[in-house]
Structures are given as structure tokens and as C-alpha cells.
Design an enzyme around this catalytic site. Structure first.
Site, PDB file in Angstrom:
ATOM      1  N   GLY A  65      -6.977 -33.752  -6.954  1.00 14.82           N
ATOM      2  CA  GLY A  65      -6.612 -32.898  -5.418  1.00 14.82           C
ATOM      3  C   GLY A  65      -6.530 -33.471  -3.939  1.00 14.82           C
ATOM      4  O   GLY A  65      -6.155 -33.114  -3.422  1.00 14.82           O
ATOM      5  N   ASP A  66      -7.239 -34.614  -4.241  1.00 15.89           N
ATOM      6  CA  ASP A  66      -6.747 -35.596  -3.255  1.00 15.89           C
ATOM      7  C   ASP A  66      -5.239 -36.061  -3.080  1.00 15.89           C
ATOM      8  O   ASP A  66      -4.822 -35.993  -1.909  1.00 15.89           O
ATOM      9  CB  ASP A  66      -7.729 -36.880  -3.404  1.00 15.89           C
TER      10      ASP A  66
ATOM     11  N   GLU B  42     -16.236 -33.351   4.364  1.00 15.40           N
ATOM     12  CA  GLU B  42     -16.766 -33.919   3.770  1.00 15.40           C
ATOM     13  C   GLU B  42     -17.534 -34.180   4.948  1.00 15.40           C
ATOM     14  O   GLU B  42     -18.318 -35.460   4.986  1.00 15.40           O
ATOM     15  CB  GLU B  42     -16.243 -35.008   2.943  1.00 15.40           C
TER      16      GLU B  42
ATOM     17  N   LYS C 189     -12.694 -38.050  -0.356  1.00 15.85           N
ATOM     18  CA  LYS C 189     -11.950 -37.271   0.447  1.00 15.85           C
ATOM     19  C   LYS C 189     -10.849 -37.887   0.669  1.00 15.85           C
ATOM     20  O   LYS C 189      -9.730 -37.999   1.225  1.00 15.85           O
ATOM     21  CB  LYS C 189     -11.813 -35.699   0.385  1.00 15.85           C
TER      22      LYS C 189
ATOM     23  N   LEU D  51      -4.016 -23.896  -8.460  1.00 15.60           N
ATOM     24  CA  LEU D  51      -4.303 -22.868  -9.910  1.00 15.60           C
ATOM     25  C   LEU D  51      -4.382 -23.686 -10.766  1.00 15.60           C
ATOM     26  O   LEU D  51      -4.305 -23.244 -12.364  1.00 15.60           O
ATOM     27  CB  LEU D  51      -3.202 -21.475 -10.031  1.00 15.60           C
TER      28      LEU D  51
ATOM     29  N   THR E 164     -10.649 -36.611 -11.512  1.00 14.56           N
ATOM     30  CA  THR E 164     -11.329 -36.521 -10.181  1.00 14.56           C
ATOM     31  C   THR E 164     -10.202 -37.566  -9.185  1.00 14.56           C
ATOM     32  O   THR E 164      -9.648 -38.988  -9.561  1.00 14.56           O
ATOM     33  CB  THR E 164     -12.248 -37.979 -11.039  1.00 14.56           C
TER      34      THR E 164
ATOM     35  N   GLY F  42     -10.657 -42.742 -13.306  1.00 16.76           N
ATOM     36  CA  GLY F  42     -11.636 -42.828 -11.991  1.00 16.76           C
ATOM     37  C   GLY F  42     -10.246 -42.374 -10.742  1.00 16.76           C
ATOM     38  O   GLY F  42      -9.287 -41.266 -10.990  1.00 16.76           O
TER      39      GLY F  42
END
Length: 321
Positions: free
Chosen positions: A251-252, A141, A42, A221, A248, A287
């Protein structure tokens, strides 16, 4: 003048990715695609995402003295991230085991490795990075005590952004520093705690989270967009219509874009709308780091609206990787 738009303090993992037709149940074996190894984690993801957008970015993290660690350092430098804060050694590089199904949804198991050895002392030793940074972003993390030390070392006038993933209850002084706290539905409920009377309305989650002390809150959301909440009220941010290939890293990318735009002085809702576009561009490619868009690619996306795919970040993938 700040040397960096964004300092990311967080994890750096090698992502070991296998495509599957469906995820296995308990005791079940399924066949998957060939193994692909990508730089991830992350913290490392957020740093690359911000740098590709044009932000002056530094990373404070720890990797192992191994092939995976070299892969991560090479990826950061190729994106233009300053790696002066990346420490080497102490444990093997962290690894994330990721399965991706045909819809683009993923499941992730993380072995922290060197990420678990990023200590409060490492944060204190990087004081010059904190004083040179406009915004500081962190995740969970890495050890919580290290995140607490990040809060204690923030420079006057800097802004702290936290995505509590993987989620856990947070100390009051960490919550009070968040501007914003960025969560998806699952993370929101964990941070609120088992005793909270949580309704089915995301607006209620946002208000309850805000009451716990953050200066602002963003609730992602998925296909429904996002909510931003502050003392000015709660505002909806729409999603962006794209076809998801792999969520994947979405969100980061969302968090990195939001942090960068906030540091540039944009209002929270406008920064979140831009971040949703960055998340949308990310899910259209396979990726994590290799899928992060440039500012020109974000600008080329169609206008925001209700979409067929999740594009708002952490809610798009259940864990915000």
C-alpha cells in the site's frame, strides 16, 4: 522549480517480522520463524518507494537516538531520500510487530514511539521543505494534529495526498485538501462513519467519500484493482497478475507511486494504473522497503489484468503498510 517531487510527512518504524503458519487466536501461542528486523513505517516506506522509482524525495519524520533510528536513516540515505527533515530523539524509534502467513497476508501491531512526538511545531519549522515540494503525502501513524498542520502549511500550487491509516474520522478541512484521499475498504468505512448507509458496491463508497469534500478519491480493492473518483466520474483500474509472497509495504508503494506520477502531471486514472504495477512488483518479494521496485523493474512486469494476487496497494493487506 521544485527541489522535490515528493515530500513525505509520516512515520518511521523498525519492522520486526516473524513468519507463521497461522496467526494465533486469543490466549494461543504459535511458533514462528527467526526474527527479521527491517526499516519500515508508512512514511519511511513511501519515501523509499518513491526514491527508488526515481522521484526526488524528502522525508519529515522523527526517530529515536538508537539502533533502530540509525537503521532507518541509513535505509533512507541508501535509497537517495533527503533526510534533512528527519528529527532524532524525544522517544525510542517506533516499532511494528508483524506476522506473515504462508499466503503472504500480514497482521501488524504498531508501537508509535518517536512518531507520536512529531509535532505541529516540527511541521512549521520545516516550512522550507513544503515550499520546495510539488506533492506532499501523509498518513495517520503520526498525530492527527500534526497532519492538520501539514494541511495548513501546504505551499500554493502543491498537491496533498493522504492515506488515512490507521483509519479514523477526519476533520472537514483535512478532507477538503486531499487530492486524492487513498483508502481501502476498511479505511473507507471508518472515514465515512458509523451513520453512513454504506452499500456493498465500492463505486458507492467512492461517491460518498467524494461528497465529504476530497478533490479526488482512490479506493483500493486488492485483487479487484482500484477505483478512482473525481468530478469527472468513477473509473475502474485493473489489478496486475503476480504471485504474492508478502504484501507488507504494498500500500505504501502504491501511494508513493501515485503521488509521484500525479506530481508529474499524469491524470488520476493513469497514475493509479502505474501505482498498481508498482504494488504488484512489491508483493512478489519479502519485506517492505527491500521489496520496492525500480522503474525498470516495474516496466518489466506483464500487462495489467485480473490477477491471482492482490496488487493494487492498501486493499491488498488490510492496512496498507
Amino acid at each position: 522549480m521544485n527541489d522535490y517531487d515528493l515530500l513525505v510527512v509520516g512515520s518511521a518504524n523498525a519492522d520486526l517480522v516473524i513468519g507463521v503458519e497461522r496467526r494465533p487466536g486469543a490466549g494461543e501461542t504459535v511458533l514462528g520463524s527467526d526474527l527479521a528486523v527491517h526499516p519500515g513505517g508508512k512514511g519511511a516506506n513511501q519515501a523509499v518507494a518513491a526514491a527508488r522509482l526515481g522521484a526526488r524525495t524528502a522525508l519529515l519524520a522523527r526517530v529515536g537516538d538508537d539502533g533502530h533510528g540509525r537503521l532507518l536513516l541509513d535505509s533512507q540515505r541508501a535509497a537517495g531520500v533527503d533526510t534533512v527533515g528527519v528529527l532524532v530523539g524525544g522517544a525510542p524509534t517506533g516499532v511494528a510487530l508483524i506476522t506473515v502467513d504462508p499466503s503472504g497476508d500480514n497482521s501488524i501491531v504498531v508501537s508509535p514511539g518517536a512518531n507520536g512526538r512529531l509535532t505541529p511545531a516540527d511541521v512549521r519549522a520545516a516550512a522550507s521543505l513544503f515550499h520546495a515540494s510539488r506533492v506532499v503525502s501523509a498518513q495517520l501513524e503520526i498525530p492527527l494534529e500534526t497532519v492538520e498542520e501539514v494541511v495548513r502549511n501546504l505551499a500554493p500550487g502543491s498537491r496533498f495526498v493522504l492515506n488515512p491509516s490507521p483509519p479514523r474520522p477526519l476533520p472537514a478541512h483535512v478532507l477538503a485538501a486531499c487530492d486524492p484521499l487513498i483508502v481501502n475498504e476498511h479505511e473507507a468505512k471508518v472515514v465515512l462513519g458509523d451513520g453512513a448507509a454504506v452499500s456493498d458496491e465500492p463505486e458507492d463508497w467512492a461517491r460518498l467519500l467524494l461528497a465529504k469534500g476530497p478533490r479526488s478519491v482512490v479506493v483500493t480493492l486488492g485483487g479487484e484493482g482500484a477505483l478512482v473518483a473525481s468530478s469527472d466520474g468513477v473509473t475502474r483500474v485493473p489489478s496486475v497478475a503476480v504471485r504474492a509472497v508478502d504484501t507488507t509495504g504494498a500500500g505504501d508503494a502504491f501511494t508513493a507511486a501515485l503521488a509521484w506520477r500525479l506530481g508529474a502531471g499524469e491524470p488520476l486514472a493513469e497514475a493509479a494504473a502505474y501505482a498498481a504495477r508498482v504494488g504488484a512488483a512489491t508483493v512478489t518479494r519479502q519485506g517492505a522497503q527491500v521489496s520496492f521496485p525500480t522503474a525498470a523493474e516495474v516496466a518489466a512486469l506483464p500487462g495489467a489484468g485480473a490477477g491471482e494476487a492482490a496488487a493494487s496497494g492498501t486493499g491488498a493487506e488490510g492496512g496498507g503498510r
